[in-house]
Every structure is written in C-alpha cells, then in structure tokens.
Enzyme design. Structure first.
Site, mmCIF file in Angstrom:
data_model
loop_
_atom_site.group_PDB
_atom_site.id
_atom_site.type_symbol
_atom_site.label_atom_id
_atom_site.label_comp_id
_atom_site.label_asym_id
_atom_site.label_seq_id
_atom_site.Cartn_x
_atom_site.Cartn_y
_atom_site.Cartn_z
ATOM 1 N N GLY A 11 0.897 -1.256 0.156
ATOM 2 C CA GLY A 11 -0.074 0.048 0.171
ATOM 3 C C GLY A 11 0.964 1.287 0.105
ATOM 4 N N ARG A 15 -3.104 8.220 4.422
ATOM 5 C CA ARG A 15 -3.238 9.090 5.726
ATOM 6 C C ARG A 15 -1.615 9.703 5.833
ATOM 7 N NH1 ARG A 15 -6.382 5.920 10.184
ATOM 8 N NH2 ARG A 15 -5.910 4.205 9.026
ATOM 9 N N LYS A 22 4.545 3.672 2.198
ATOM 10 C CA LYS A 22 4.470 3.615 3.656
ATOM 11 C C LYS A 22 5.514 2.896 4.233
ATOM 12 C CE LYS A 22 0.816 2.017 6.085
ATOM 13 N NZ LYS A 22 -0.279 2.024 6.955
ATOM 14 N N ASP A 119 3.207 -2.440 8.135
ATOM 15 C CA ASP A 119 3.183 -1.096 8.933
ATOM 16 C C ASP A 119 3.317 -1.471 10.321
ATOM 17 O OD1 ASP A 119 0.896 -1.949 9.296
ATOM 18 O OD2 ASP A 119 -0.277 -0.310 8.559
ATOM 19 N N TYR A 383 41.299 23.834 4.824
ATOM 20 C CA TYR A 383 40.389 23.138 3.912
ATOM 21 C C TYR A 383 41.411 21.960 3.128
ATOM 22 C CZ TYR A 383 37.762 21.282 -0.003
ATOM 23 O OH TYR A 383 37.250 20.403 -1.008
ATOM 24 N N ASN A 394 52.360 18.757 9.607
ATOM 25 C CA ASN A 394 51.704 19.990 10.103
ATOM 26 C C ASN A 394 51.289 20.757 9.117
ATOM 27 O OD1 ASN A 394 51.458 21.135 13.062
ATOM 28 N ND2 ASN A 394 52.205 22.933 11.601
ATOM 29 N N SER A 422 51.432 28.918 7.574
ATOM 30 C CA SER A 422 49.956 29.410 7.680
ATOM 31 C C SER A 422 49.702 30.048 6.313
ATOM 32 C CB SER A 422 49.924 30.466 8.939
ATOM 33 O OG SER A 422 50.041 29.742 9.984
ATOM 34 N N ALA A 440 54.944 31.095 5.405
ATOM 35 C CA ALA A 440 53.364 31.756 5.547
ATOM 36 C C ALA A 440 53.133 32.440 4.154
ATOM 37 C CB ALA A 440 53.631 32.528 6.588
#
Length: 467
Positions: A11, A15, A22, A119, A383, A394, A422, A440
């Site tokens: 089914g 409802r 379902k 169900d 990222y 590191n 960095s 850096a």
C-alpha cells in the site's frame, strides 16, 4: 511445522500524505519494513512471502538489504535462510486482494500461514512464535490476534455472541455507533491453516464502503463453512501498534529510540542525556564510550571503544576507531577515523575522508575525500580537499588545497614530515616532497622538492631544509 510468513507491504498509506510508500518511511535509521522483515526471519519460518505494489522495486530492495544484514548478523549462509518470495499486487484493492494475488505462492508450501502487516514494526518474533503455538494447540483454522484499547478508533472491532464466541470483524469505517464502542480490536496479525484460507479467498467480495476485498471478512466466511475460528488476546498491545500517520510514525520512533538508548546503556556505553541523543538502530558502539547530550549517530556508523563524543556532533555512515575524541559541533559523514585521533570542535569530515591513528583535526578544519596520515595535525581553519597527506605533517592555519580549476578536480600530495605554513595555497595538481616547508602565505603552483623551503607568490625555492 515451521510457518510461512506473509508480509503485506503493497500500500501507499494515504493518511501519511506522502509520495513515498508507507513501509519505506524511516524509523531510527531503517525503513519501517526492515523491522517487520527482521521479526519474520527471527521467527524461523520456512518461507517469507512479501506482497509488494506501490514503489515495488524500492520496497523489494529494502527487504533484500535487511535479509542480507540479518545473514551477516547471524553468520548464516544464503542457503540456510528461509526462502524469500515477492508477489506483485499491481492494483491496491485491499488486504484480502493481496492474498488473492498471492494464491499460487501460498498454495506451494505446507504448514500454517502467519499474516503480518508491513506497518507494524514493533511486533516481536516471540509473539509470532506464541501465536503459531496457540493456533496449533487450539485446533483452529484461523486465529485472530486481538487487543483491548481505551481508544479503539481506526481499528476493526471484534464482534462476539453473548457467550463470548467470535462472530466477525467489522472495520471502523463500516461499524455502527454501538459497534464503535467495542474496545476489543483486531490487531492485524493472523494465523491460518493454509488450505481453508485459500479456499475462502474465492468467496471474498468488495461489498463495503471502500469497495475493497477485506482480509477481515475471511474469518466470517470460514465460520459460515463450519470451520473453527478463534482469537488470541495479546496483552502486550504496545507492540501491535500500526503506523497510519506521521503522528504514529513520530510516536513509534520515540519508543524505538528509547529502547535503543537503553540497549547501549546496558552494553557499557555512557549516555549523559539519553533523551537528547539520537542513535539509529543500525549503529554499533564500543564499550566505555561516553556520549554527551545532543549527539546524532546515523546509518551504518561504528564507534570504537573508550571514545568521547561531545555535544552537537553528527556522525553518519562512518567508522570511528578506539579512544577517539570528537569535540563539540563536529560533522563526520561517510568517513573513517583511526585510533587515538582528536577531531574538532567545529570540524567537518566528508566524502570518504580517511583519518589515520593519532591525527589531530582541529577547529574549523574541513577534510573532503582526503587521506591524512598517522600523527599529522591540522589544528585550525583549513580546507583539505582531494589530498593525500603523509605522516607527521603539520598543516598551518588558513591552509587550502585548491583542488578545482573550474572544470575538474585535482589532487594534492603532501609527503611525510612536511610543514605547511599558515595561509598556504596549494594549487593542485601539486606535490610537496618529504620534509619540505612552505612559508606563511605561499602560493604553491609547482611541485616542491624534498627538504626544501619555498616562499612567496608564486612560491619559489629559498633554501634546503636541514633534517
């Protein structure tokens, strides 16, 4: 003799107000149908017949996944499990019609037939076994499982004679006001003798307000033919709850999640606030792991032993090793984390990230489809996408692997013992040799030789690095 179990799963479930079948709606990480299949298999039947209709391919796939999961959990070879057969009900014309289209499949076996609704995810295998035993001892051709409910709305009522003998089932929508006051209801779980059931299917008619063939009319037909029909009251009515609406779905999910939490508490896992921790039924957690409030563990996730998972973390379809700490508000999706690693806070691992042992992935670091080697560290604001990072590397704050050129993705390779300064931009495809250092703010657009310092925009070789 082992029963054949029939699962009604054809089914839509109007409802639910959904385009999804379902029985495919998820409950604690599994489709609803998965719980019914698991119950059926645990009851040790000779065969399971699943009647499918709406979104048949998706329902079939969900059943097959659960069968495979059950085989793995039981260490059962395919030839040792019961036969699984699917029958298509192309047009939903009622529960009786579902058995009518399955007539040939029903006729091939022996032993009693148990009919389960797709169900009803809370039904226990023990209940199915007890039903079959009662049915056979009572020498009935049909046994209807009943229950008493304070509010029987929506359920078929059990009509009896003044002496208490079963007469028939009347559906809620077809019942009179007097009949609606009856609190003993049909649960939707049945056991039949095979041949009388099959013979009665020819006598079904759609003479009701829905214009459907009701399975609930079969007991009356059998009684009229002189067969013995009876009931078996299940006093654990909470496990016979059917799901017909989103509200029902939410209430059953809350119960399942509470049961799951209790199961892990009893297995040696600390849950600081079980009511706010969401753990899917498919998740595995090792002993002495500690989980703080508001954690979500989803899908095929495996958490090792002695881990600590802090609040507002979400882990989905991932594997976490032993003694891992995952700090607040981290997200881990389809990734692997080795032993003794530290993740977060506010870290994001996705796309099959592979984090080795003793790695540190810190504040606001995103790792996507990358391998990070043993003992490497990216503590802040980085990222790392489409990268292969060696051991003891590191990664400085602000580092980005620039993996997309506007058309294609490219890989960055960082060998062992590299120090990335960095704000370094690594423009892929690029390789940084073992022991190299970037200054850096460097923008690295070409390969860096081993043990070499590069600086500038674009980065150029400055000097060799001493070991």
């Amino acid at each position: 003799m082992s029963p054949t179990i029939v699962i009604l799963a054809a089914g839509l479930g109007t409802r639910m107000r959904s385009r999804r079948a379902k029985v495919l709606h998820p409950l604690a990480g599994r489709p609803m149908i998965s719980y019914v299949v698991r119950t059926a298999l645990a009851a040790k039947p000779s065969e399971v017949i699943v009647i499918i209709g709406y979104q048949a391919d998706e329902v079939r796939a969900a059943v097959e996944r659960e069968v495979q999961r059950w085989e793995r959990a039981q260490a059962t070879r395919p030839e040792e499990r019961p036969q699984i057969e699917f029958v298509l009900q192309p047009e939903p014309q009622g529960t009786g019609h579902a058995l009518m289209v399955a007539r040939d499949a029903l006729a091939r076996g022996e032993g009693p037939l148990v009919v389960l609704s797709g169900d009803m995810p809370l039904v226990r295998a023990e209940t199915v076994t007890e039903l079959v035993e009662y049915h056979q001892k009572a020498r009935q051709v049909a046994t209807i499982v009943t229950m008493h409910l304070p509010d029987p709305s929506g359920y078929g009522r059990i009509l009896r004679t003044p002496d208490g003998d079963f007469v028939r089932i009347v559906e809620d929508r077809d019942a009179s006001e007097e009949e609606r006051a009856i609190q003993e209801v049909n649960s939707g779980l049945y056991c039949f003798d095979r041949k009388p059931l099959i013979g009665s299917l020819d006598r079904l008619t759609p003479d009701n307000r829905q214009g459907e063939y009701y399975l609930t009319d079969v007991p009356l037909i059998l009684t009229s033919l002189g067969y013995r029909v009876g009931t078996w009251e299940c006093h654990a009515a909470d496990q016979l709850v059917g799901i017909n609406s989103r509200r029902d779905l939410a209430e059953v999910e809350a119960r399942l999640r509470k049961e799951i939490a209790h199961r892990w508490l009893e297995s040696g896992v600390t849950l600081h606030d079980p009511a706010t921790i969401y753990i899917d039924d498919t998740v595995e957690i090792g002993q002495d792991t500690v989980i703080y409030p508001h954690v979500i563990l989803e899908g095929e996730t495996v958490i090792g032993q002695e881990c600590t998972i802090h609040s507002w973390t979400r882990i989905s379809n991932s594997r976490v090793g032993d003694r891992v700490t995952i700090h607040n508000s981290s997200v881990v999706i389809e990734s692997r984390i080795g032993d003794d690693a530290s993740i977060g806070p506010f870290a994001h691992l996705r796309g099959e990230a592979e984090i080795a042992n003793q790695v540190v992935i810190g504040n606001f670091v995103e790792v996507k489809k990358s391998v990070v080697g043993r003992g490497s560290k990216a503590r802040h604001l980085a990222y790392l996408g489409d990268a292969t990072i060696g051991e003891r590397v590191n990664i400085g704050a602000g580092t980005i692997t620039c993996n997309f050129d506007g058309k294609r993705k490219h890989r960055t390779i960082i060998e062992d013992d590299v120090h990335i300064g960095s704000d370094t931009m690594l423009v892929a495809p690029v390789r940084v040799g073992r022991g190299a250092v970037t200054g850096a703010g460097a923008v690295v657009i070409r390969d860096v030789p081993e043990k070499t310092l590069v600086v500038g925009v674009p980065a150029v070789e400055k000097k060799k690095v001493e070991p």
